[in-house]
Design an enzyme around this catalytic site. Structure first.
Site, PDB file in Angstrom:
ATOM      1  N   ASP A  35       0.827  -1.209   0.000  1.00 64.43           N
ATOM      2  CA  ASP A  35       0.000   0.000   0.000  1.00 64.43           C
ATOM      3  C   ASP A  35       0.861   1.258   0.000  1.00 64.43           C
ATOM      4  OD1 ASP A  35      -2.045  -1.722   0.098  1.00 64.43           O
ATOM      5  OD2 ASP A  35      -2.871  -1.065   2.024  1.00 64.43           O
ATOM      6  N   TYR A  38       1.973   2.097  -3.448  1.00 63.74           N
ATOM      7  CA  TYR A  38       0.828   2.621  -4.195  1.00 63.74           C
ATOM      8  C   TYR A  38       0.550   4.073  -3.786  1.00 63.74           C
ATOM      9  CZ  TYR A  38      -3.994   3.329  -5.643  1.00 63.74           C
ATOM     10  OH  TYR A  38      -5.139   3.846  -6.194  1.00 63.74           O
ATOM     11  N   GLU A 116     -25.239 -11.525 -26.991  1.00 61.08           N
ATOM     12  CA  GLU A 116     -24.216 -11.039 -26.057  1.00 61.08           C
ATOM     13  C   GLU A 116     -24.477 -11.634 -24.686  1.00 61.08           C
ATOM     14  OE1 GLU A 116     -24.908  -6.691 -25.142  1.00 61.08           O
ATOM     15  OE2 GLU A 116     -26.522  -7.008 -26.593  1.00 61.08           O
ATOM     16  N   LYS A 118     -25.421 -11.900 -20.786  1.00 62.40           N
ATOM     17  CA  LYS A 118     -26.264 -11.199 -19.833  1.00 62.40           C
ATOM     18  C   LYS A 118     -25.478 -11.142 -18.532  1.00 62.40           C
ATOM     19  CE  LYS A 118     -30.913 -10.755 -18.134  1.00 62.40           C
ATOM     20  NZ  LYS A 118     -30.617 -10.457 -16.737  1.00 62.40           N
ATOM     21  N   ASP A 120     -24.520 -10.295 -14.726  1.00 63.16           N
ATOM     22  CA  ASP A 120     -25.285 -10.347 -13.492  1.00 63.16           C
ATOM     23  C   ASP A 120     -24.830  -9.242 -12.536  1.00 63.16           C
ATOM     24  OD1 ASP A 120     -27.239 -11.327 -11.929  1.00 63.16           O
ATOM     25  OD2 ASP A 120     -26.081 -12.988 -11.110  1.00 63.16           O
ATOM     26  N   ARG A 139     -31.394   1.972 -12.149  1.00 68.47           N
ATOM     27  CA  ARG A 139     -32.595   1.717 -12.924  1.00 68.47           C
ATOM     28  C   ARG A 139     -33.845   2.085 -12.119  1.00 68.47           C
ATOM     29  NH1 ARG A 139     -36.086  -2.650 -13.223  1.00 68.47           N
ATOM     30  NH2 ARG A 139     -36.870  -3.117 -15.304  1.00 68.47           N
ATOM     31  N   GLU A 175     -23.942  -2.385 -17.342  1.00 63.31           N
ATOM     32  CA  GLU A 175     -24.068  -3.104 -16.081  1.00 63.31           C
ATOM     33  C   GLU A 175     -22.873  -2.793 -15.192  1.00 63.31           C
ATOM     34  OE1 GLU A 175     -26.885  -4.692 -16.343  1.00 63.31           O
ATOM     35  OE2 GLU A 175     -26.909  -6.244 -14.800  1.00 63.31           O
ATOM     36  N   TYR A 227     -23.639  -1.711 -22.790  1.00 67.34           N
ATOM     37  CA  TYR A 227     -24.295  -2.532 -23.804  1.00 67.34           C
ATOM     38  C   TYR A 227     -25.325  -1.821 -24.658  1.00 67.34           C
ATOM     39  CZ  TYR A 227     -27.494  -3.329 -19.850  1.00 67.34           C
ATOM     40  OH  TYR A 227     -28.313  -3.167 -18.778  1.00 67.34           O
ATOM     41  N   LYS A 315     -31.718 -18.054 -20.222  1.00 63.86           N
ATOM     42  CA  LYS A 315     -31.122 -18.294 -18.890  1.00 63.86           C
ATOM     43  C   LYS A 315     -30.619 -19.726 -18.772  1.00 63.86           C
ATOM     44  CE  LYS A 315     -32.186 -14.421 -16.547  1.00 63.86           C
ATOM     45  NZ  LYS A 315     -33.257 -14.365 -15.581  1.00 63.86           N
ATOM     46  N   CYS A 409     -27.659 -21.334  23.806  1.00 62.26           N
ATOM     47  CA  CYS A 409     -26.970 -20.576  22.751  1.00 62.26           C
ATOM     48  C   CYS A 409     -25.513 -21.017  22.638  1.00 62.26           C
ATOM     49  CB  CYS A 409     -27.060 -19.081  23.069  1.00 62.26           C
ATOM     50  SG  CYS A 409     -26.056 -18.066  21.969  1.00 62.26           S
ATOM     51  N   CYS A 412     -23.208 -17.853  23.931  1.00 62.22           N
ATOM     52  CA  CYS A 412     -23.133 -17.385  25.328  1.00 62.22           C
ATOM     53  C   CYS A 412     -23.665 -18.390  26.345  1.00 62.22           C
ATOM     54  CB  CYS A 412     -23.873 -16.052  25.472  1.00 62.22           C
ATOM     55  SG  CYS A 412     -25.664 -16.257  25.347  1.00 62.22           S
ATOM     56  N   CYS A 433     -31.746 -16.838  20.863  1.00 62.14           N
ATOM     57  CA  CYS A 433     -30.996 -16.778  22.118  1.00 62.14           C
ATOM     58  C   CYS A 433     -31.716 -15.750  22.993  1.00 62.14           C
ATOM     59  CB  CYS A 433     -29.559 -16.323  21.840  1.00 62.14           C
ATOM     60  SG  CYS A 433     -28.684 -15.791  23.312  1.00 62.14           S
ATOM     61  N   CYS A 438     -26.015 -11.084  24.704  1.00 62.39           N
ATOM     62  CA  CYS A 438     -25.194 -12.098  24.015  1.00 62.39           C
ATOM     63  C   CYS A 438     -24.242 -11.400  23.044  1.00 62.39           C
ATOM     64  CB  CYS A 438     -26.099 -13.070  23.244  1.00 62.39           C
ATOM     65  SG  CYS A 438     -25.202 -14.212  22.166  1.00 62.39           S
TER      66      CYS A 438
END
Ligand code: IVH
Length: 447
Positions: A35, A38, A116, A118, A120, A139, A175, A227, A315, A409, A412, A433, A438
């Site tokens: 870091d 950088y 093309e 799709k 996600d 959107r 996207e 796209y 899909k 639990c 605890c 619990c 806790c």
């Protein structure tokens, strides 16, 4: 002292190197420097840009720091509605779609299809005026979204200025994505900090862009792939493929997997090709978008409801694998709810190794009839968090052990009690619990 031309060369070198380092850090999860190195390169670039403002690249990593945190996002109205796509879950459904559109067009109209990936992620709209990014929005409901310009400016692959010659006005859609690598890294941190895991790259990208503080969004290392061009001034396109070529010229990143298909056979061969590369692909993809390439034909076909008639999203089915349940343990969430977690013999599904999955609650365990030692079918639908879909009872040896919720639990040791948990979908009995102090409840919530 540096001469101006030396400064120019140094600025270019630094910009390139910093961009490469950011890519290594955020996307590849494999930094080649510390870091401190950088930071020092960034400091040098910032000071050179201050000294020679006319040499500063407007797309320089220095400008991608974003502004102050916001109180809330401002709503924006999309001039052109952001549509959804109708799904096709099999080749037959693609053929049905083709039949429907052919019926709506004059007989023997030659139709070419553009295929093309799709992606996600999260759909976003970018507005450029005179080549400069002036607004970026989500959107939302398709009509009204949220202004997330500050956050989007931190994405390396979103140009802050366009390459000339650019139109005086253009809207670009695409996207916002989180790579699978970055998500895995982020989920490891979430887990360590006792925070909820992101179910998939889409949720993680959306969660990151909804951060009011652009610094947080920036740390998430998101990418953008363009796209579509829903509106532009002074440029005419005949086909969707021409839009893609134009986007590349303006400096956008587009996925390289695309194809013009003349027949449905061509569409299916593209779908099979993509299916092969999907597991190794750095981003989550849940299918293939097939559009009518010719824009005049697109207009004729029009839109019904929320989706155009001229496109369809194929899909892929969820990927499945079998494995053995080695244990079922219990997690205590921040609300004190006990969630059972199945541990598996590690197995490869949809490109990554799966070793556990949440079983949600006791109802789910009973529904599946799952026991420790069982052979189970697990599935992952392009999603990163897998689920158990079925127990293979025929594989039982008789040594399997039934699971029951602990009466105290596991964090605890306080008494556990049953309460009705109301969720959005239904109400079910959950185990809690009873200890208000806790330590599982006092961890910091998700940011
Ligand atoms: S075309 C007319 N192309 O899928 C609809 N959508 O559409 C225009 N998506 O939320 C969308 N990759 O964000 C198109 N290559 C791609 C896409 C894509 C992902 C998303 C899009 C939208 C959803 C449904």
């Amino acid at each position: 002292m540096m001469t101006k031309s030396e400064a120019k060369k140094r600025i270019e070198k630094l910009t390139k190197e910093i961009e490469k380092l950011r890519h290594e850090y955020h996307t590849l999860d494999n930094p080649s420097v510390t870091d401190a190195v950088y930071d020092s390169l960034t400091r040098e670039l910032r000071s050179l840009e201050t000294e020679y403002p006319d040499l500063a690249d407007p797309n320089s990593p220095i400008h991608r720091v974003g502004g102050k945190p916001l109180d809330k996002f401002v709503k924006v109205t999309h001039a052109i509605r952001m549509l959804s796509l109708n799904d096709a879950f099999s080749k037959e459904e693609v053929l049905d779609w083709e039949k429907r559109i052919k019926k709506l067009l004059p007989e023997n109209t030659a139709v070419e299809y553009f295929c093309e990936l799709k992606m996600d992620g999260l759909a976003v709209s970018l507005i450029y005026e005179n080549g400069v990014l002036v607004r970026g929005a989500t959107r939302g409901d398709g009509f009204i979204g949220e202004d997330i310009t500050q956050n989007l400016k931190t994405l390396q692959s979103i140009p802050l200025t366009l390459k000339a010659p650019y139109p005086e006005f253009i809207e670009v859609r695409g996207e916002a994505l989180m790579s699978k690598n970055v998500l895995e890294k982020l989920n490891k941190i979430q887990e360590k900090e006792g925070k909820q895991l992101f179910a998939n790259t889409r949720n993680a990208a959306a969660g990151s862009l909804r951060q009011l503080d652009p610094k947080l969004a920036r740390e998430r290392g998101l990418d953008f792939m363009a796209y579509d061009i829903p509106q532009v001034r002074g440029v005419e396109f005949k086909t969707h493929s021409e839009k893609h070529a134009f986007l590349r010229k303006l400096g956008f990143v587009l996925d390289t997997h695309e194809k013009i298909a003349k027949t449905t056979e061509d569409i299916f061969s593209f779908i099979s090709q993509v299916e092969k590369i999907r597991p190794k692909y750095p981003y989550g993809t849940d299918g293939v978008v097939v559009s009518v390439d010719n824009l005049t034909l697109q207009e004729r076909l029009g839109v019904v409801g929320k989706a155009p008639r001229w496109a369809v999203a194929f899909k892929y089915p969820a990927e499945k694998a079998t494995t053995i349940v080695t244990d079922i343990t219990v997690n205590v969430g921040r609300t004190g709810v006990l969630t059972p977690l199945a541990h598996f013999r590690p197995t490869l599904v949809a490109g990554s190794t799966v070793s556990k999955a949440t079983l949600h609650n006791m109802d789910q365990i009973e529904r599946l009839g799952i026991r420790i030692g069982d052979t189970v079918v697990i599935q992952k639908a392009g999603d990163v968090i897998p689920e158990v879909v079925e127990v293979l009872e025929k594989m039982r040896t008789g040594k399997e052990k039934k699971f029951s919720m602990p009466s105290v639990c596991p964090v605890c040791g306080a008494k556990v009690e049953q309460r009705v948990a109301e969720s959005k979908k239904d109400s079910s009995v959950a185990y809690y619990c009873t200890n208000t102090t806790c330590s599982a409840k006092n961890r910091r919530g998700m940011q």
